[in-house]
Write an enzyme that holds these catalytic residues in place. Sequence first.
Site, PDB file in Angstrom:
ATOM      1  N   ASN A  43       0.822  -1.200   0.000  1.00  0.00           N
ATOM      2  CA  ASN A  43       0.000   0.000   0.000  1.00  0.00           C
ATOM      3  C   ASN A  43       0.865   1.263   0.000  1.00  0.00           C
ATOM      4  OD1 ASN A  43      -2.718   1.222   0.418  1.00  0.00           O
ATOM      5  ND2 ASN A  43      -1.725   1.957   2.273  1.00  0.00           N
TER       6      ASN A  43
ATOM      7  N   HIS B 101       1.275  11.470   8.046  1.00  0.00           N
ATOM      8  CA  HIS B 101       2.248  10.636   8.756  1.00  0.00           C
ATOM      9  C   HIS B 101       1.796   9.191   8.901  1.00  0.00           C
ATOM     10  CE1 HIS B 101       4.871  13.935   9.557  1.00  0.00           C
ATOM     11  NE2 HIS B 101       3.894  14.645  10.092  1.00  0.00           N
ATOM     12  N   GLY B 102       0.487   8.954   8.812  1.00  0.00           N
ATOM     13  CA  GLY B 102      -0.032   7.599   8.998  1.00  0.00           C
ATOM     14  C   GLY B 102       0.488   6.646   7.936  1.00  0.00           C
ATOM     15  N   CYS B 103       0.564   5.350   8.293  1.00  0.00           N
ATOM     16  CA  CYS B 103       1.084   4.348   7.358  1.00  0.00           C
ATOM     17  C   CYS B 103       0.030   3.920   6.342  1.00  0.00           C
ATOM     18  CB  CYS B 103       1.540   3.099   8.111  1.00  0.00           C
ATOM     19  SG  CYS B 103       3.247   3.177   8.634  1.00  0.00           S
ATOM     20  N   VAL B 104      -1.227   3.852   6.770  1.00  0.00           N
ATOM     21  CA  VAL B 104      -2.263   3.311   5.882  1.00  0.00           C
ATOM     22  C   VAL B 104      -3.392   4.320   5.716  1.00  0.00           C
ATOM     23  CG1 VAL B 104      -3.911   1.473   5.496  1.00  0.00           C
ATOM     24  CG2 VAL B 104      -1.746   0.963   6.607  1.00  0.00           C
TER      25      VAL B 104
END
Lengths: 170, 104
Positions: A43, B101-104
């Site tokens: 992703n 900044h979040g991964c997903v």
Amino acid sequence: MTTRAAPAIVPNFDDDATTGRKLAIICSKGTLDMAYPGLILANAALGEGVETHLFFTFWGFDMITKSRMNDLKFTMLGNTATHLPQGIGGLPGMTAMATQRMKKQIAEVGVPEVPEFLEQIVASGGHLWACRMSADMMHLTQDDLYEGVEDIINAADFIEKTAGAQLLFI
Amino acid sequence: MPVTTIAGRDIHVDDEGFLAAYNEWDPDLAKQLAAQIGIELTDAHFKAIDFLRADYATQGETATLRRVSTLGGIPTKELFTLFPKKPAKKMAYIAGLPKPHGCV
């Protein structure tokens, strides 16, 4: 203190640099905890404009098998990183409890369950491939697999499709 | 903090060029920022940008792509069409927000 800068400071999104960059991820595990690293990296790569291919093989087949993809499990057994006595992990119901707990933690950080994550990866342009040998061993056909899986291919096909790619084995 | 001039306006940015002050942004500036990275804004773009701005105001951080699709109601595929290749970062830049900044 502020400094004046010219010409305009504009982020370099470096689109050209990622053109031609490819990532191949081999997903070989069927546990809940080991399903996520490949999905998260795929992703992230897609979000950076990198062409991404995932190859599901052996236990990793559970991630794309319709009857199992909603029901991946996490066990404490053999996993010292839980820092709990291994004997506890073998008690009845512990795997179910550990699984529920991990699913809750994953949901709390806004990360989707495996089927929905695959849907997002496909919508982002990712490619999903199933391993021919695994399908034959488990007597599964394309109908048994998640709709987003493009094809069941052999290892040589995958190597060919991912020529020049960076490769991750998980 | 660097100051840069976009379309005759002085704006505060971080070292990469992402806007550093929420209030220095307006829709006209968005069009200028988009032009800098080769995107011409339409209503569809603004739907995503407006969501991002509103979400940042309540959450204090830039929404990830997933958040824009699930809460903002814009399908992931469409976001990749509107903001090619790196939708999360490009959206954030045009919306005058920091990188997510979040991964997903």
